[in-house]
Enzyme design. Sequence first.
Site, mmCIF file in Angstrom:
data_model
loop_
_atom_site.group_PDB
_atom_site.id
_atom_site.type_symbol
_atom_site.label_atom_id
_atom_site.label_comp_id
_atom_site.label_asym_id
_atom_site.label_seq_id
_atom_site.Cartn_x
_atom_site.Cartn_y
_atom_site.Cartn_z
ATOM 1 C CG HIS A 189 -2.240 12.256 -26.846
ATOM 2 N ND1 HIS A 189 -3.179 11.348 -27.293
ATOM 3 C CD2 HIS A 189 -2.132 12.061 -25.508
ATOM 4 C CE1 HIS A 189 -3.632 10.644 -26.273
ATOM 5 N NE2 HIS A 189 -2.997 11.057 -25.167
ATOM 6 C CG HIS A 200 0.579 11.416 -21.567
ATOM 7 N ND1 HIS A 200 -0.373 11.994 -20.754
ATOM 8 C CD2 HIS A 200 -0.086 10.596 -22.415
ATOM 9 C CE1 HIS A 200 -1.563 11.547 -21.096
ATOM 10 N NE2 HIS A 200 -1.416 10.698 -22.103
#
Length: 138
Positions: A101, A103
């Site tokens: 992932h 941010h």
Amino acid sequence: MAGADCVFCKIVAGQLPSIKLTESRQALAIMDINPFAPGHALVIAKGHYPDLYSTPAASVAAVASLAKRVARAVRDATMPDGINIVQANGPGAAQSVLHYHVHVLPRHKGDNAKLNWPLSPGDREAIIDMAARIKGHL
């Protein structure tokens, strides 16, 4: 393949709630529930891959493409001084969820985020030597 105990896999599967922003076939954008700043979002791969190294290039591209869209929206909604796209791999980089992932992190001058480092010139020969070592692994 999903990680049985992976919080992001459970979010992708709809087993845990999230504040969804948007999604594509291979990536999902959600709000971070522990935000550093207003507008802090996450873009996660829909497949379970623990880190960048194990994530297929197509999934990395899908996450990057969606992160670009989300970053523009976060910028327009929050008017920050800048935005960091942060992706961590391993404990030394403070990776807290073992699922690929990124941010999308809105930044404001003086926010004291610990992501910046002072600029100081490195030793040119040492940098050239390191580049040669890295190239040997490409």
